[in-house]
Design a protein around this motif. Structure first.
Motif, short mmCIF file in Angstrom:
data_model
loop_
_atom_site.label_atom_id
_atom_site.label_comp_id
_atom_site.label_asym_id
_atom_site.label_seq_id
_atom_site.Cartn_x
_atom_site.Cartn_y
_atom_site.Cartn_z
N ARG A 1 0.83 -1.21 0.00
CA ARG A 1 0.00 0.00 0.00
C ARG A 1 0.86 1.25 0.00
O ARG A 1 0.61 2.20 -0.75
N VAL B 1 2.56 1.71 -3.40
CA VAL B 1 1.62 2.28 -4.37
C VAL B 1 1.42 3.76 -4.09
O VAL B 1 1.38 4.58 -5.01
N ARG C 1 2.32 6.53 -6.84
CA ARG C 1 1.28 7.40 -7.38
C ARG C 1 1.40 8.82 -6.87
O ARG C 1 0.67 9.69 -7.31
N LEU D 1 -7.73 4.23 -2.99
CA LEU D 1 -7.28 3.54 -4.18
C LEU D 1 -5.91 2.90 -3.94
O LEU D 1 -5.61 1.83 -4.48
N ASN D 2 -5.09 3.52 -3.11
CA ASN D 2 -3.81 2.91 -2.73
C ASN D 2 -4.05 1.58 -2.03
O ASN D 2 -3.33 0.60 -2.25
N VAL E 1 -6.69 -0.42 -2.38
CA VAL E 1 -7.20 -1.41 -3.33
C VAL E 1 -6.06 -1.99 -4.16
O VAL E 1 -5.92 -3.22 -4.28
N ILE E 2 -5.23 -1.13 -4.72
CA ILE E 2 -4.13 -1.60 -5.58
C ILE E 2 -3.10 -2.37 -4.76
O ILE E 2 -2.62 -3.43 -5.18
N PHE F 1 -4.57 -5.75 -3.81
CA PHE F 1 -4.61 -6.64 -4.97
C PHE F 1 -3.22 -7.20 -5.28
O PHE F 1 -3.07 -8.41 -5.50
N GLY F 2 -2.20 -6.34 -5.26
CA GLY F 2 -0.83 -6.79 -5.55
C GLY F 2 -0.28 -7.73 -4.50
O GLY F 2 0.28 -8.78 -4.83
N SER G 1 -5.93 -12.10 -4.03
CA SER G 1 -5.85 -10.70 -4.44
C SER G 1 -7.18 -9.98 -4.21
O SER G 1 -7.20 -8.85 -3.72
N ALA H 1 -7.68 -7.12 -1.30
CA ALA H 1 -8.15 -5.81 -1.72
C ALA H 1 -9.41 -5.40 -0.96
O ALA H 1 -9.52 -4.27 -0.48
N THR I 1 -8.99 -2.73 2.16
CA THR I 1 -9.65 -1.45 1.95
C THR I 1 -10.72 -1.21 3.01
O THR I 1 -10.88 -0.08 3.49
#
Length: 192
Positions: free
Chosen positions: A80, A83, A87, A95-96, A98-99, A102-103, A122, A126, A130
């Motif tokens: 997190r 990301v 970003r 959104l950080n 979520v990504i 997932f990763g 993943s 996520a 989140t």
């Protein structure tokens, strides 16, 4: 050349490095290390009530749960933050989460259960990550308010023998103690 005639390249080269050093240490501790340690503690507590504690032993199952929870939390929080830095986003941006979830879920799921596990993990990381981050964002103001109120009601009255001393009061107290110590030793010398 006065101080107003500085080269803009010099100003830009100095400012980011000094601000990045202070900003790198705080998020690392607050957003990665502390959640990882708390997850390890929670994992140890889950191990204490696990049904497998009688078969495998309490210490072994608690250590296993604690290390697994800490690994998962550390991977998620690290991803997190990676990301967020990539970003150049805000720490509160979901959104950080979520990504990053997932990763990190894809990597840990692939290591644990193959390709199908990577997809399941993943999505699970996520969603759960989140949700936890969202709940943390909503609860944080209430916790901050509670701790601020807690400090206000925890003050000791003036007549209490327990007092919090500032530097000057501590120095005066030490001077009094040294004077008493010298007086006591002078009395002992006079008596003998």
């Amino acid at each position: 050349m006065g101080s107003d005639d500085k080269n803009p390249d010099q100003i830009n080269s100095v400012s980011p490095s000094s601000s990045s050093n202070s900003s790198l240490s705080d998020p690392w501790k607050e957003r990665i290390l502390i959640p990882t340690v708390l997850a390890g503690v929670a994992g140890g507590a889950v191990g204490l009530v696990s049904k497998h504690r009688k078969v495998l032993g309490l210490s072994q199952i608690s250590a296993t749960y604690a290390s697994n929870f800490a690994i998962v939390a550390g991977c998620y929080c690290g991803a997190r933050e990676f990301v967020r830095v990539s970003r150049t986003g805000k720490p509160d941006d979901l959104l950080n989460s979520v990504i990053g979830g997932f990763g990190s879920g894809a990597i840990l799921g692939r290591l644990q259960a193959g390709q199908i596990g990577a997809v399941r993990y993943s999505v699970m990381f996520a969603v759960v990550g989140t949700a936890v981050d969202y709940a943390t964002l909503k609860i944080k103001p209430a916790i901050t308010k509670f701790t601020a109120e807690k400090d206000s009601w925890l003050k000791l009255p003036e007549w209490s023998p327990i007092q919090i001393l500032d530097d000057e009061a501590v120095a005066a107290k030490r001077a009094r103690e040294q004077q008493i110590f010298r007086n006591v030793h002078n009395l002992n010398k006079e008596e003998s």
